[in-house]
Write a protein that holds these residues in place. Structure first.
Motif, PDB file in Angstrom:
ATOM      1  N   GLU A  94     -10.657  11.938  -6.298  1.00  0.00           N
ATOM      2  CA  GLU A  94     -11.058  10.528  -6.250  1.00  0.00           C
ATOM      3  C   GLU A  94     -10.018   9.654  -6.933  1.00  0.00           C
ATOM      4  N   LYS A  95      -9.494  10.128  -8.052  1.00  0.00           N
ATOM      5  CA  LYS A  95      -8.464   9.378  -8.770  1.00  0.00           C
ATOM      6  C   LYS A  95      -7.211   9.232  -7.909  1.00  0.00           C
ATOM      7  N   LEU A  96      -6.799  10.334  -7.260  1.00  0.00           N
ATOM      8  CA  LEU A  96      -5.626  10.281  -6.391  1.00  0.00           C
ATOM      9  C   LEU A  96      -5.857   9.356  -5.204  1.00  0.00           C
ATOM     10  N   ALA A  97      -7.056   9.392  -4.634  1.00  0.00           N
ATOM     11  CA  ALA A  97      -7.365   8.515  -3.505  1.00  0.00           C
ATOM     12  C   ALA A  97      -7.312   7.055  -3.940  1.00  0.00           C
ATOM     13  N   ALA A  98      -7.830   6.761  -5.125  1.00  0.00           N
ATOM     14  CA  ALA A  98      -7.783   5.390  -5.637  1.00  0.00           C
ATOM     15  C   ALA A  98      -6.338   4.950  -5.867  1.00  0.00           C
ATOM     16  N   GLU A  99      -5.513   5.850  -6.412  1.00  0.00           N
ATOM     17  CA  GLU A  99      -4.103   5.522  -6.630  1.00  0.00           C
ATOM     18  C   GLU A  99      -3.391   5.298  -5.299  1.00  0.00           C
ATOM     19  N   ARG A 100      -3.714   6.112  -4.297  1.00  0.00           N
ATOM     20  CA  ARG A 100      -3.098   5.927  -2.979  1.00  0.00           C
ATOM     21  C   ARG A 100      -3.484   4.578  -2.395  1.00  0.00           C
ATOM     22  N   GLN A 101      -4.764   4.225  -2.522  1.00  0.00           N
ATOM     23  CA  GLN A 101      -5.212   2.930  -2.020  1.00  0.00           C
ATOM     24  C   GLN A 101      -4.505   1.798  -2.747  1.00  0.00           C
ATOM     25  N   GLU A 102      -4.340   1.948  -4.054  1.00  0.00           N
ATOM     26  CA  GLU A 102      -3.657   0.930  -4.852  1.00  0.00           C
ATOM     27  C   GLU A 102      -2.193   0.814  -4.430  1.00  0.00           C
ATOM     28  N   ASN A 103      -1.537   1.961  -4.256  1.00  0.00           N
ATOM     29  CA  ASN A 103      -0.136   1.953  -3.822  1.00  0.00           C
ATOM     30  C   ASN A 103      -0.014   1.384  -2.412  1.00  0.00           C
ATOM     31  N   LYS A 104      -0.947   1.722  -1.559  1.00  0.00           N
ATOM     32  CA  LYS A 104      -0.939   1.217  -0.193  1.00  0.00           C
ATOM     33  C   LYS A 104      -1.111  -0.298  -0.202  1.00  0.00           C
ATOM     34  N   ALA A 105      -2.000  -0.784  -1.050  1.00  0.00           N
ATOM     35  CA  ALA A 105      -2.224  -2.217  -1.162  1.00  0.00           C
ATOM     36  C   ALA A 105      -0.967  -2.911  -1.699  1.00  0.00           C
ATOM     37  N   GLU A 106      -0.288  -2.279  -2.663  1.00  0.00           N
ATOM     38  CA  GLU A 106       0.951  -2.842  -3.207  1.00  0.00           C
ATOM     39  C   GLU A 106       2.014  -2.941  -2.123  1.00  0.00           C
ATOM     40  N   VAL A 107       2.195  -1.871  -1.361  1.00  0.00           N
ATOM     41  CA  VAL A 107       3.224  -1.836  -0.330  1.00  0.00           C
ATOM     42  C   VAL A 107       2.915  -2.863   0.749  1.00  0.00           C
ATOM     43  N   THR A 108       1.682  -2.896   1.238  1.00  0.00           N
ATOM     44  CA  THR A 108       1.330  -3.864   2.268  1.00  0.00           C
ATOM     45  C   THR A 108       1.368  -5.279   1.708  1.00  0.00           C
ATOM     46  N   GLY A 109       1.063  -5.453   0.459  1.00  0.00           N
ATOM     47  CA  GLY A 109       1.125  -6.777  -0.167  1.00  0.00           C
ATOM     48  C   GLY A 109       2.553  -7.285  -0.233  1.00  0.00           C
ATOM     49  N   LYS A 110       3.524  -6.443  -0.527  1.00  0.00           N
ATOM     50  CA  LYS A 110       4.928  -6.851  -0.590  1.00  0.00           C
ATOM     51  C   LYS A 110       5.452  -7.211   0.789  1.00  0.00           C
TER      52      LYS A 110
END
Length: 189
Positions: A94-110
């Motif tokens: 769950e922690k890894l999935a949350a980090e992936r979502q956060e990283n995905k949001a960062e990348v798409t946000g940039k």
């Protein structure tokens, strides 16, 4: 230690120790050739030995029950450990999935915040993120100044991943490697 085990071990030891006195009497009677006393002494020895064997059986039963209880405890402990590991693994996933979502949001946000200029959709000819090269939709690499490629010529994405080593000058520009003389010298004797 199980109660039956304690009882069996103590009872067997006491009864075996009690056989010593009748055996001493038996030896004295055999020296005197007193057969009646010898038979009586052997009766006591057999009686104490029978009791010792009964206590031994009790001790064996107690040890079997104790071993069974230990197996059950170990099984429960293993099950608890497996359950705990599963919970830890699930929490980690769950922690890894949350980090992936956060990283995905960062990348798409940039990507969304990068300025777009006139041209075809998917092409980013302006300065991307802090002067970094950007890749357009057709695979052409654009540098920070808007020019295609480092030397003004368009570069495809597959050209970037060549097998040749890339060298950069102190100003950060790509430079060609210095050719050195690779002549061989024969040193054989």
């Amino acid at each position: 230690m199980h109660v039956k085990t304690m009882e069996g071990l103590i009872g067997a030891r006491v009864n075996m120790n009690l056989t010593r006195e009748p055996m001493r009497v038996f030896r004295e009677a055999s020296r005197k050739e007193d057969f009646a006393t010898m038979e009586r002494a052997m009766g006591y020895v057999n009686e104490y030995e029978d009791r010792a064997f009964e206590y031994k059986k009790t001790a064996d039963d107690g040890m079997e029950k104790e071993a069974e209880e230990n197996r059950e405890k170990e099984k429960l402990a293993r099950e608890e450990a497996i359950k705990k590991r599963r919970e830890e693994r699930k929490a980690q996933e769950e922690k890894l999935a949350a980090e992936r979502q956060e990283n995905k949001a960062e990348v798409t946000g940039k990507k969304e915040t990068a300025p777009k200029t006139e041209g075809t959709e998917g092409e980013n000819s302006g300065a991307g993120i802090d002067g970094a090269d950007t890749v357009t939709g057709d695979g052409t690499v654009m540098d920070a100044t808007g020019a295609s490629g480092a030397s003004g010529a368009a570069r495809k994405g597959s050209d970037i991943l060549s097998d040749k080593p890339v060298f950069y000058s102190s100003s950060g520009m790509e430079s060609k490697p210095v050719e050195t003389d690779t002549s061989t010298v024969d040193v054989s004797v």
